[in-house]
Design a protein around this motif. Structure first.
Motif, PDB file in Angstrom:
ATOM      1  N   LEU A 115      40.320  44.298  54.995  1.00 26.11           N
ATOM      2  CA  LEU A 115      39.205  43.782  54.215  1.00 26.11           C
ATOM      3  C   LEU A 115      39.354  44.175  52.751  1.00 26.11           C
ATOM      4  O   LEU A 115      39.404  45.359  52.420  1.00 26.11           O
ATOM      5  CB  LEU A 115      37.878  44.333  54.760  1.00 26.11           C
ATOM      6  N   ASN A 116      39.461  43.185  51.896  1.00 28.18           N
ATOM      7  CA  ASN A 116      39.388  43.373  50.453  1.00 28.18           C
ATOM      8  C   ASN A 116      38.151  42.632  49.989  1.00 28.18           C
ATOM      9  O   ASN A 116      37.942  41.472  50.338  1.00 28.18           O
ATOM     10  CB  ASN A 116      40.625  42.825  49.746  1.00 28.18           C
ATOM     11  N   PHE A 117      37.332  43.312  49.188  1.00 19.83           N
ATOM     12  CA  PHE A 117      36.028  42.775  48.801  1.00 19.83           C
ATOM     13  C   PHE A 117      35.834  42.966  47.307  1.00 19.83           C
ATOM     14  O   PHE A 117      36.026  44.070  46.787  1.00 19.83           O
ATOM     15  CB  PHE A 117      34.946  43.538  49.580  1.00 19.83           C
ATOM     16  N   LEU A 118      35.477  41.891  46.615  1.00 21.15           N
ATOM     17  CA  LEU A 118      35.125  41.947  45.195  1.00 21.15           C
ATOM     18  C   LEU A 118      33.762  41.297  45.019  1.00 21.15           C
ATOM     19  O   LEU A 118      33.498  40.240  45.602  1.00 21.15           O
ATOM     20  CB  LEU A 118      36.145  41.211  44.333  1.00 21.15           C
ATOM     21  N   LEU A 119      32.898  41.920  44.219  1.00 16.98           N
ATOM     22  CA  LEU A 119      31.585  41.362  43.923  1.00 16.98           C
ATOM     23  C   LEU A 119      31.315  41.548  42.443  1.00 16.98           C
ATOM     24  O   LEU A 119      31.239  42.684  41.961  1.00 16.98           O
ATOM     25  CB  LEU A 119      30.489  42.061  44.748  1.00 16.98           C
ATOM     26  N   GLY A 120      31.215  40.443  41.732  1.00 16.66           N
ATOM     27  CA  GLY A 120      30.895  40.497  40.312  1.00 16.66           C
ATOM     28  C   GLY A 120      29.397  40.463  40.115  1.00 16.66           C
ATOM     29  O   GLY A 120      28.689  39.692  40.771  1.00 16.66           O
ATOM     30  N   CYS A 121      28.896  41.307  39.223  1.00 12.25           N
ATOM     31  CA  CYS A 121      27.461  41.387  38.927  1.00 12.25           C
ATOM     32  C   CYS A 121      27.273  41.296  37.418  1.00 12.25           C
ATOM     33  O   CYS A 121      27.156  42.313  36.730  1.00 12.25           O
ATOM     34  CB  CYS A 121      26.875  42.691  39.449  1.00 12.25           C
TER      35      CYS A 121
END
Length: 174
Positions: free
Chosen positions: A35-41
């Motif tokens: 699992l690779n996860f990116l979340l831009g805020c």
């Protein structure tokens, strides 16, 4: 997230939630999960999480790597072709950026691989890897904002909830 929050969470609250939910996902199959996860805020904040691995009979490693590119800038040589980019010619002295990729993109820069289960909040290119480190970006005004969803400033609540040092905000003039 919509079921969890009625108002926009603070960055420490969001960090804690993401850490919890990502660990819950991985806990179902620690050996088989990749699992690779990116979340831009917004413009300045990005979360990155990695639970790396390789599929059976594959020699491809699926993880995340990052580097922080800041002054003094220099030329970076790409790893997949004979080409270099001189960032000293393309940047300003106060520029800083975090570059996140599944493998190092350059051969002459120091890339850091995220550790298994590591969650990092990047704020203006600076990595923060625990809940208490997320307070400074929140106070700097880099937290979540919306014209539709109400927000609350939960620093006092976060201090109690995450057992942060009560004087953590003293250096920020609060």
């Amino acid at each position: 997230m919509k079921a969890k929050f009625r108002t926009l969470p603070s960055l420490p609250e969001l960090y804690g939630f993401l850490e919890s939910i990502l660990n819950e996902i991985v806990d179902h199959d620690k050996e088989g999960t990749i699992l690779n996860f990116l979340l831009g805020c917004g413009e300045t904040v990005q979360f990155a999480y990695s639970w790396p691995g390789a599929r059976p009979n594959s020699n491809v490693w699926n993880g995340l790597h990052y580097l922080v590119r800041e002054a003094p800038f220099h030329a970076a040589t790409l790893s997949d072709c004979d080409y270099a980019v001189d960032f000293a010619q393309l940047t300003q002295e106060d520029d800083r950026v975090a570059v996140i990729a599944t493998k190092p993109l350059t051969i002459n820069e120091k890339w850091i691989e995220l550790q298994r289960g590591e969650l990092i909040l990047f704020n203006d290119g600076v990595p923060h890897n625990n809940v208490s480190d997320c307070v400074a970006p929140e106070i700097a005004g880099h937290g979540l904002s919306s014209e539709v969803i109400p927000s609350k400033f939960g620093l006092e609540e976060d201090t109690r909830r995450f057992n942060l040092n009560e004087n953590i905000s003293a250096g920020f003039g609060i």
